[in-house]
Design a protein around this motif. Structure first.
Motif, mmCIF file in Angstrom:
data_model
loop_
_atom_site.group_PDB
_atom_site.id
_atom_site.type_symbol
_atom_site.label_atom_id
_atom_site.label_comp_id
_atom_site.label_asym_id
_atom_site.label_seq_id
_atom_site.Cartn_x
_atom_site.Cartn_y
_atom_site.Cartn_z
ATOM 1 N N ALA A 1 79.203 53.843 -27.346
ATOM 2 C CA ALA A 1 78.046 54.664 -27.709
ATOM 3 C C ALA A 1 77.305 54.060 -28.893
ATOM 4 N N HIS A 2 78.056 53.530 -29.844
ATOM 5 C CA HIS A 2 77.448 52.857 -30.992
ATOM 6 C C HIS A 2 76.660 51.632 -30.547
ATOM 7 N N GLN A 3 77.235 50.864 -29.624
ATOM 8 C CA GLN A 3 76.520 49.695 -29.095
ATOM 9 C C GLN A 3 75.218 50.112 -28.426
ATOM 10 N N ALA A 4 75.277 51.159 -27.641
ATOM 11 C CA ALA A 4 74.090 51.610 -26.920
ATOM 12 C C ALA A 4 72.976 52.012 -27.886
ATOM 13 N N LEU A 5 73.338 52.697 -28.955
ATOM 14 C CA LEU A 5 72.334 53.111 -29.933
ATOM 15 C C LEU A 5 71.710 51.905 -30.636
ATOM 16 N N MET A 6 72.503 50.872 -30.887
ATOM 17 C CA MET A 6 71.950 49.677 -31.522
ATOM 18 C C MET A 6 71.003 48.937 -30.583
ATOM 19 N N PHE A 7 71.362 48.827 -29.324
ATOM 20 C CA PHE A 7 70.488 48.128 -28.384
ATOM 21 C C PHE A 7 69.261 48.963 -28.031
ATOM 22 N N ARG A 8 69.345 50.268 -28.235
ATOM 23 C CA ARG A 8 68.163 51.110 -28.026
ATOM 24 C C ARG A 8 67.065 50.763 -29.017
ATOM 25 N N GLN A 9 67.444 50.207 -30.159
ATOM 26 C CA GLN A 9 66.468 49.744 -31.138
ATOM 27 C C GLN A 9 65.625 48.600 -30.592
ATOM 28 N N LEU A 10 66.135 47.924 -29.564
ATOM 29 C CA LEU A 10 65.512 46.710 -29.041
ATOM 30 C C LEU A 10 64.805 46.923 -27.711
ATOM 31 N N SER A 11 65.112 48.016 -27.031
ATOM 32 C CA SER A 11 64.503 48.256 -25.728
ATOM 33 C C SER A 11 64.457 49.748 -25.443
ATOM 34 N N HIS A 12 63.401 50.166 -24.736
ATOM 35 C CA HIS A 12 63.288 51.568 -24.317
ATOM 36 C C HIS A 12 64.075 51.834 -23.044
ATOM 37 N N ASP A 13 64.523 50.765 -22.374
ATOM 38 C CA ASP A 13 65.211 50.907 -21.083
ATOM 39 C C ASP A 13 66.679 50.563 -21.238
ATOM 40 N N VAL A 14 67.453 51.549 -21.694
ATOM 41 C CA VAL A 14 68.893 51.354 -21.899
ATOM 42 C C VAL A 14 69.658 52.401 -21.099
ATOM 43 N N ILE A 15 70.634 51.936 -20.344
ATOM 44 C CA ILE A 15 71.497 52.824 -19.563
ATOM 45 C C ILE A 15 72.937 52.659 -20.028
ATOM 46 N N MET A 16 73.616 53.761 -20.247
ATOM 47 C CA MET A 16 75.039 53.746 -20.558
ATOM 48 C C MET A 16 75.822 54.008 -19.273
ATOM 49 N N PHE A 17 76.672 53.071 -18.889
ATOM 50 C CA PHE A 17 77.573 53.254 -17.754
ATOM 51 C C PHE A 17 78.905 53.741 -18.306
ATOM 52 N N SER A 18 79.266 54.974 -18.014
ATOM 53 C CA SER A 18 80.471 55.550 -18.617
ATOM 54 C C SER A 18 81.731 54.811 -18.168
ATOM 55 N N THR B 1 63.981 44.416 -22.314
ATOM 56 C CA THR B 1 64.518 44.181 -20.971
ATOM 57 C C THR B 1 65.318 45.404 -20.523
ATOM 58 N N ALA B 2 65.746 45.384 -19.270
ATOM 59 C CA ALA B 2 66.565 46.462 -18.722
ATOM 60 C C ALA B 2 68.016 46.210 -19.116
ATOM 61 N N ILE B 3 68.516 47.004 -20.063
ATOM 62 C CA ILE B 3 69.833 46.775 -20.653
ATOM 63 C C ILE B 3 70.812 47.838 -20.177
ATOM 64 N N GLY B 4 71.996 47.397 -19.778
ATOM 65 C CA GLY B 4 73.078 48.307 -19.437
ATOM 66 C C GLY B 4 74.229 48.122 -20.405
ATOM 67 N N VAL B 5 74.844 49.215 -20.823
ATOM 68 C CA VAL B 5 75.994 49.152 -21.721
ATOM 69 C C VAL B 5 77.211 49.652 -20.952
ATOM 70 N N LEU B 6 78.237 48.799 -20.861
ATOM 71 C CA LEU B 6 79.455 49.133 -20.132
ATOM 72 C C LEU B 6 80.452 49.762 -21.094
ATOM 73 N N ALA B 7 80.754 51.027 -20.886
ATOM 74 C CA ALA B 7 81.630 51.753 -21.803
ATOM 75 C C ALA B 7 83.091 51.474 -21.473
ATOM 76 N N THR B 8 83.739 50.717 -22.328
ATOM 77 C CA THR B 8 85.167 50.453 -22.178
ATOM 78 C C THR B 8 85.955 50.938 -23.389
ATOM 79 N N SER B 9 85.263 51.530 -24.344
ATOM 80 C CA SER B 9 85.930 52.031 -25.543
ATOM 81 C C SER B 9 85.025 53.054 -26.222
ATOM 82 N N PRO B 10 85.544 53.766 -27.213
ATOM 83 C CA PRO B 10 84.706 54.712 -27.954
ATOM 84 C C PRO B 10 83.565 54.043 -28.704
ATOM 85 N N MET B 11 83.612 52.712 -28.883
ATOM 86 C CA MET B 11 82.560 51.994 -29.592
ATOM 87 C C MET B 11 81.311 51.802 -28.756
#
Length: 335
Positions: free
Chosen positions: A166-183, A154-164
């Motif tokens: 980026a780690h979350q985004a990399l883990m969810f990238r394992q599950l979908s090719h469509d991942v966006i990090m919102f700084s 699915t189309a996944i967005g990661v909301l960056a509220t802490s230094p963690m």
């Protein structure tokens, strides 16, 4: 007091009072009841995973609704004679008069026990972004192991509220090719940006001011302060996982911060490997002691703590029996 099972009365003493009726509490209580301990479980009916429709990674119970697991656990406990009490605990303290512990409920009841097992779980503090709390547990998620398979591709967005984040985004990238990090409000370092971009994760800078929903009340996308709308069907956030332990202050039992590097991700009651706390006679298990524990881990920790409490009671009872036998021998011998 030891014995076989517990009746309906709630004013009586118990061997053990379990505060919190989730997987950890019920597992510990069942272990104790099966060892013929009188045990009462007090539960306020506010589980952490209430918004979730299903639980995962629980072998043999994959996809079961969380409420159904609790229902099954309550039935099992009742079958072994355990007592279930619906209510909220306002305080727990040492019983200065009789030894053991006293537990006060919001409705005015006071219960007593020889030991306590704390399994009250935690509360997730969510990022203060409009729309996040409304969609929490449905299309706003935090854990790839709890929900990842269900949002794969699915189309996944990661909301960056802490230094963690980026780690979350990399883990969810394992599950979908469509991942966006919102700084959002987090400054991403050059190394983080390089790692994310190398994995094909797009980065969108700018503060997120809200989440939008469609007519079916499902997430449709993310709104930035600039007015830009970015369509997403899933948003991943980080939470601060706070132990439910305020009522334990009279016991002298405090919580400590849980850190990921230098960043505080929550709090917990400190225990040893078997669930024993720094206060003699008090054990803790589940998310209140381990914020990262999933359901199956919490249940296992509750079982371990229940077994250790039973062993502790046996030691106390054996020591008392030995002293009684010695005293009786002295009396008979006239010593």
């Amino acid at each position: 007091m030891s014995g076989s099972g517990a009746g309906a009365a709630t004013e009586r003493d118990h061997d053990v009072i379990v505060i919190g009726g989730g997987p950890a509490g019920l597992s510990g209580a069942v272990a104790l009841a099966r060892s013929r301990r009188s045990v009462a479980v007090i539960d306020s009916g506010e589980p952490r995973n209430a918004p979730a429709a299903h639980m995962h990674n629980y072998l043999g119970r994959e996809g079961l609704p969380p409420a159904e697991l609790i229902k099954l656990g309550r039935t099992e406990l009742a079958g072994y004679g355990g007592t279930l009490i619906d209510g909220s605990v306002t305080a727990a303290a040492r019983d200065a008069e009789r030894g053991g512990f006293v537990v006060d409920l919001a409705d005015g009841r006071r219960l007593r026990s020889r030991r306590l097992l704390i399994t009250t779980g935690l509360v997730d503090t969510l990022p203060p972004v409009p729309g996040v709390s409304d969609l929490w547990g449905r299309s706003v998620l935090h854990c790839p192991y709890c929900h990842g398979w269900e949002v794969r591709d699915t189309a996944i967005g990661v909301l960056a509220t802490s230094p963690m984040a980026a780690h979350q985004a990399l883990m969810f990238r394992q599950l979908s090719h469509d991942v966006i990090m919102f700084s959002h409000t987090t400054e991403l370092g050059d190394d983080q940006r390089e790692r994310l971009e190398a994995r094909g994760i797009k980065i969108v800078d700018g503060e997120v001011v809200g989440l939008e929903r469609d007519e079916a009340d499902r997430l449709s996308g993310v709104v930035l302060a600039s007015g830009r709308f970015v369509g997403r069907s899933t948003v991943v956030v980080g939470t601060i996982m706070e132990a439910r332990a305020d009522f334990l202050t009279p016991l002298g039992l405090s919580v400590e911060p849980v850190l990921a590097g230098e960043y505080r991700i929550g709090s917990r009651i400190v225990t040893d490997g078997n669930g024993a706390t720094s206060v003699p006679g008090v054990w803790a298990a589940g998310n209140v002691a381990d914020p990262r524990a999933q359901v199956i881990v919490s249940a296992g920790a509750g079982l371990t703590a229940g077994a250790m409490i039973n062993a502790d009671l046996i030691e106390e009872e054996t020591a008392a029996a030995v002293e009684h036998a010695r005293s009786r021998t002295r009396q008979l011998s006239g010593a």
